[in-house]
Each structure stands twice: as C-alpha cells, then as structure tokens.
Design a protein around this motif. Structure first.
Motif, PDB file in Angstrom:
ATOM      1  N   ALA A  85       0.829  -1.210   0.000  1.00  0.00           N
ATOM      2  CA  ALA A  85       0.000   0.000   0.000  1.00  0.00           C
ATOM      3  C   ALA A  85       0.863   1.259   0.000  1.00  0.00           C
ATOM      4  N   LEU A  86       1.977   1.202   0.719  1.00  0.00           N
ATOM      5  CA  LEU A  86       2.886   2.347   0.781  1.00  0.00           C
ATOM      6  C   LEU A  86       3.495   2.635  -0.592  1.00  0.00           C
ATOM      7  N   GLU A 117       2.218   1.725  -3.501  1.00  0.00           N
ATOM      8  CA  GLU A 117       1.148   2.178  -4.391  1.00  0.00           C
ATOM      9  C   GLU A 117       0.845   3.663  -4.167  1.00  0.00           C
ATOM     10  N   ARG A 118       0.861   4.075  -2.898  1.00  0.00           N
ATOM     11  CA  ARG A 118       0.582   5.482  -2.588  1.00  0.00           C
ATOM     12  C   ARG A 118       1.688   6.376  -3.146  1.00  0.00           C
ATOM     13  N   GLY A 153       1.380   6.740  -6.884  1.00  0.00           N
ATOM     14  CA  GLY A 153       0.304   7.673  -7.225  1.00  0.00           C
ATOM     15  C   GLY A 153       0.762   9.119  -7.125  1.00  0.00           C
ATOM     16  N   SER A 183       5.705   9.343   0.365  1.00  0.00           N
ATOM     17  CA  SER A 183       4.339   9.416   0.894  1.00  0.00           C
ATOM     18  C   SER A 183       4.222  10.428   2.028  1.00  0.00           C
TER      19      SER A 183
END
Length: 202
Positions: free
Chosen positions: A148-149, A151-152, A155, A191
């Motif tokens: 998730a990290l 992917e963030r 983005g 992030s």
C-alpha cells in the motif's frame, strides 16, 4: 518415569491457594523431567514469578476455591508467554468452561502424571500453532502495508510528474538503488512528503 515425548524439559510455574496440593503436583512435574520454576500461592506472587522466571507453561492446581483459581488463570494468561493448564481433582465441566473463557489451554487430573504430561504436550503444540498463525498474519499485514505504501508513492509520482505507473515504480527503484535504500523506504519518504523526487528529464 517420563515417557518419550517430543516436548523438551520445560520450566513450569505452579500456582494455587494450597501449598500442600502444589507440592504433590510439583513432585509429579519433576518426575516427568520438567523444572519447577516456582510455586505461587496468590495472584500477586504468580505475577512476580512470571516476571522473574519466565516459565514455559503454567499449571493452576484447583483445590477448593474456584474463584481464586479462575483469578490465577486470568492473571497468568494475561502476562505469561506460555499456555496455562488447570489441574483438577475431579471432572468439573462448569469450571473448565469458565476457565476456558479466562485463558486455559487444557486441563488434567490431579495426581496423574500421564494426564499432566498429555495436557502439557497438547497445550504446548496448540500454543506453538497459535504463535505461528499470529506471526503469519503479522507478516501478511506487513506485506500489505508495504504494498500500500508503494502504491501510494507511485500515485504521488504519477500525479506530480505526469508519468505512467511503470515509470513511477522505476523511478522509486532507481532512486532506492542509487542511495542504497529499499524501495519501501523511499516510498515512505515520498508518501510522507519528506523527499518528493525531482522531475526527471522528459
């Protein structure tokens, strides 16, 4: 004489209100090849023994006061790293049900070495399986958090630099390699806004 078992010699905490009952069980535990870490009469004493001796398994000998025994089970289950076993003078389904809610892993009959050893083996095996399951869940959660990290961070880079997902990942990876860091470490910095990567050559 102790039967052959796949359970090694363990450090055992014995707890109960009655010192005489504890000594009887302690003798059986020693016959089985285990070490009696300490014998605790009260809840506070049990907590102190757990803190100082770190027993592998704890046996609560149920004598007359079920309430006291249940308090011991709950206290030991909360602080000890190993399983808790109730030692009963006779079959008592009501107590076993109440103790199970407080944290016992198994129970055995008082004065029966084979029953005690079987309960130790079953509880230690279940405890190990539970520990392994917890570790697997933690590893899975950690992997999901890392993904998730990343992917963030991808983005953020895609939006900032107007690049594709593949290019964003490549930029994270190249940045990590050039600075001898992990992709996850770089992704965390991106992030958190501490290290937004500069624009590359378009």
């Amino acid at each position: 004489m102790r039967d052959k078992s796949d359970v090694k010699a363990l450090k055992v905490l014995l707890a109960d209100e009655d010192e005489g009952a504890l000594r009887v069980t302690a003798a059986l535990v020693r016959e089985l090849g285990h070490e009696v870490a300490e014998m605790a009469i009260g809840v506070q004493q049990a907590a102190e023994v757990i803190a100082s001796d770190d027993p592998d398994v704890s046996l609560v000998v149920v004598y007359q006061d079920d309430g006291h025994a249940l308090d011991l089970v709950e206290e030991i289950s909360e602080f000890a790293r190993g399983p808790v076993i109730a030692i009963l003078e006779k079959e008592d389904p009501e107590f076993v049900a109440a103790a199970a809610k407080r944290g016992i892993a198994a129970y055995a009959r008082e004065g029966r070495a084979e029953s005690i050893q079987s309960a130790i083996e079953v509880s230690m095996r279940r405890h190990a399986e539970k520990r392994d399951l917890v570790e697997q869940v933690q590893r899975l959660e950690s992997a999901l958090e890392r993904r998730a990290l990343i992917e963030r961070a991808k983005g953020i880079l895609m939006e900032r630099h107007n690049i594709s997902e593949r290019e964003a990942f490549d930029r994270l990876r190249d940045h990590a390699r050039s600075r001898n860091r992990t992709v996850v470490d770089v992704a965390a910095s991106v992030s958190e806004g501490h290290a937004l990567l500069p624009k590359g050559r378009d």
